[in-house]
Write an enzyme that holds these catalytic residues in place. Structure first.
Site, short mmCIF file in Angstrom:
data_model
loop_
_atom_site.label_atom_id
_atom_site.label_comp_id
_atom_site.label_asym_id
_atom_site.label_seq_id
_atom_site.Cartn_x
_atom_site.Cartn_y
_atom_site.Cartn_z
N LEU A 162 -19.59 9.35 -62.04
CA LEU A 162 -19.65 9.13 -60.61
C LEU A 162 -18.28 8.62 -60.17
O LEU A 162 -17.62 7.89 -60.91
CB LEU A 162 -20.72 8.10 -60.24
CG LEU A 162 -22.18 8.47 -60.52
CD1 LEU A 162 -23.09 7.30 -60.17
CD2 LEU A 162 -22.60 9.71 -59.75
N ASP A 163 -17.87 8.98 -58.97
CA ASP A 163 -16.61 8.45 -58.45
C ASP A 163 -16.68 6.93 -58.40
O ASP A 163 -17.77 6.34 -58.31
CB ASP A 163 -16.35 8.97 -57.04
CG ASP A 163 -16.12 10.47 -57.00
OD1 ASP A 163 -15.73 11.03 -58.05
OD2 ASP A 163 -16.33 11.07 -55.93
N LYS A 164 -15.53 6.29 -58.43
CA LYS A 164 -15.44 4.84 -58.39
C LYS A 164 -16.30 4.25 -57.28
O LYS A 164 -17.04 3.29 -57.48
CB LYS A 164 -13.99 4.41 -58.23
CG LYS A 164 -13.80 2.91 -58.01
CD LYS A 164 -12.35 2.56 -57.74
CE LYS A 164 -12.19 1.08 -57.43
NZ LYS A 164 -10.77 0.72 -57.13
N THR A 166 -18.77 5.62 -55.58
CA THR A 166 -20.13 6.14 -55.46
C THR A 166 -21.04 5.29 -56.33
O THR A 166 -20.71 4.98 -57.48
CB THR A 166 -20.20 7.61 -55.92
OG1 THR A 166 -19.38 8.41 -55.07
CG2 THR A 166 -21.63 8.13 -55.86
N ARG A 267 -18.73 15.40 -51.43
CA ARG A 267 -17.76 14.96 -50.43
C ARG A 267 -17.04 16.16 -49.81
O ARG A 267 -16.86 16.23 -48.59
CB ARG A 267 -16.77 13.99 -51.07
CG ARG A 267 -17.43 12.73 -51.61
CD ARG A 267 -16.53 11.96 -52.56
NE ARG A 267 -15.33 11.49 -51.89
CZ ARG A 267 -14.31 10.90 -52.53
NH1 ARG A 267 -14.35 10.74 -53.85
NH2 ARG A 267 -13.26 10.48 -51.85
#
Length: 337
Positions: A162-164, A166, A267
Site C-alpha cells: 500500500l502507498d505510504k 494509504t 489514484r
C-alpha cells in the site's frame, strides 16, 4: 519454485586466503552457493535470488565495483552465467540499503495471525518497504521484530504493498512456500482487494463504472504514473471497478475493486475520470483541514488460505481521519456488501 539454499554468514567472514587484520571492520562478506535450479542463469539474477533483501540494481553495482567473487575469481560482468554448485562471495560495505533490513519494535495492528500468514491493518504514514528516503521505520522493519523467523522469507513476506499514505489491510507470508502461493494467487486475481475512496466533485456518472485504462510512467514527470496508450508507450493494462456510495456538494464516496495491481492505480484512474482523491496533490487533489493524506483506505481483503484452503474475509473500518472527512462532508458510510 523450490526453496533456494543460501549459506549466509552471521558475522563478517573473510574469503579464503585473506587475513582478518586486513579487513575493515565495516565490511561484511556473504558466502553463497548456487542451487541446481539456478544453473545457467545470469550472475546478478542468481545473487538477487540468494540475497532477496537487496535490490537487483544494488547488487549489479557491487558486481561492477568488483566486490563479487565467483569461484575465487573477481568478476565485474552481471551477465555472466553461473553453474550449479558455484561458490559466490559478495562483499557488502555499509550503505543505507545494506543496513535497512533490521528489526525495529513498533506497534502493529494485527487483524489475524496463524503459523502461515499475518494480516495487518496498516496505518497511513507508514512506509511498507525500505527505499531511498525511508531506509528505516518501515512495516518491513516492524515485521522483522514482530516475527524474527520471517527474516528467512524474501522481503519479510511482503507480497503486495500500500502507498505510504494509504491505510488498510495487507497480508504477509510467514514462509517461502506461503509467499509463493500468495504471489501466484495475486497474479491470478484470486485475492480480493477492496477500497473506500473519497474523490473531489459530486458523482454524476452511472452507479457502477469500470475503468480499463493502461497505466505507466508519466512521460512529463517520471515521479508520477499516468493513463497511457499501450500501443504508443510503455505501460501495463489496468482495471478498476468503481461503485458510487454517497454524494455531497464537495465530493463523492466510492467503493473500488482492483482487478490488477498497478502503482497508484486507484489514484490514477479516479483522476482520469475527473474525481482526483481528496488530498492527493500528486494527481490533482487538494488538501483540506479534515484530511492531510490521500483519502484511500483498503477496507476489505479476501483470499483462500494457501495451506488450509479456508476462505478468509477481513474487513476494517476507516481510521479517524477518514471518518472525520466523511462526517465533515456529510457522506453517509455503510460498508458495502
Amino acid at each position: 519454485m523450490k526453496q533456494i539454499d543460501a549459506i549466509i554468514s552471521a558475522a563478517p567472514v573473510a574469503p579464503e586466503g585473506s587475513e582478518d587484520e586486513d579487513i575493515p571492520a565495516e565490511v561484511e562478506y556473504r558466502n553463497l552457493h548456487v542451487a541446481a535450479e539456478q544453473h545457467g542463469i545470469r550472475l546478478d539474477k542468481a545473487i538477487s535470488e540468494l540475497l532477496p533483501e537487496f535490490s537487483r540494481n544494488y547488487l549489479q553495482q557491487l558486481i561492477a565495483a568488483r566486490q563479487v567473487t565467483l569461484q575465487t575469481a573477481v568478476v565485474d560482468k552481471p551477465s555472466g552465467k553461473v553453474r550449479a554448485g558455484d561458490s559466490i562471495v559478495v562483499e557488502l560495505r555499509p550503505t543505507p540499503q545494506s543496513q535497512a533490513f533490521k528489526p525495529e519494535k513498533m506497534v502493529l495492528d494485527v487483524v489475524f495471525q496463524d503459523e502461515h500468514l499475518i494480516v495487518i491493518n496498516k496505518p497511513a504514514g507508514l512506509v511498507v518497504h525500505p527505499a531511498p528516503g525511508n531506509w528505516s521505520g518501515t512495516l518491513l522493519n516492524g515485521l522483522l521484530a514482530h516475527d524474527p523467523g520471517i527474516v528467512l522469507v524474501p522481503r519479510a513476506g511482503i507480497v503486495h504493498r500500500l502507498d505510504k499514505d494509504t491505510s488498510g489491510l495487507m497480508v504477509v507470508a510467514r514462509s517461502r512456500a506461503v509467499m509463493d502461493a500468495l504471489v501466484q494467487a495475486i497474479a491470478a486475481r484470486d485475492v480480493g482487494r477492496q477500497y473506500l475512496a473519497v474523490g473531489h466533485k459530486s458523482w454524476v456518472d452511472v452507479a457502477k463504472k469500470t475503468v480499463e485504462a493502461g497505466i505507466g510512467r508519466d512521460p512529463r514527470n517520471r515521479l508520477r504514473m499516468a493513463v497511457v496508450d499501450l500501443e504508443l508507450g510503455h505501460g501495463k493494462t489496468a482495471r478498476t471497478d468503481i461503485s458510487f456510495l454517497a454524494n455531497c456538494a464537495h465530493g463523492c464516496l466510492v467503493h473500488c475493486i482492483l482487478h490488477s495491481g498497478r502503482t497508484h492505480q486507484i489514484r490514477v484512474h479516479m483522476a482520469s475520470i475527473g474525481h482526483p482523491l481528496v488530498a492527493d496533490t500528486v494527481y490533482g487533489g487538494c488538501n483540506i483541514p479534515e484530511m492531510q493524506r490521500q483519502a484511500l483506505h483498503a477496507f476489505r481483503l479476501e483470499l483462500v488460505h494457501p495451506i488450509t484452503g479456508v476462505q478468509l474475509r477481513f474487513q476494517v473500518d476507516p481510521p479517524p481521519d477518514f471518518m472525520g472527512l466523511l462526517n465533515g462532508w456529510s457522506l453517509s458510510y455503510n460498508a458495502p456488501n
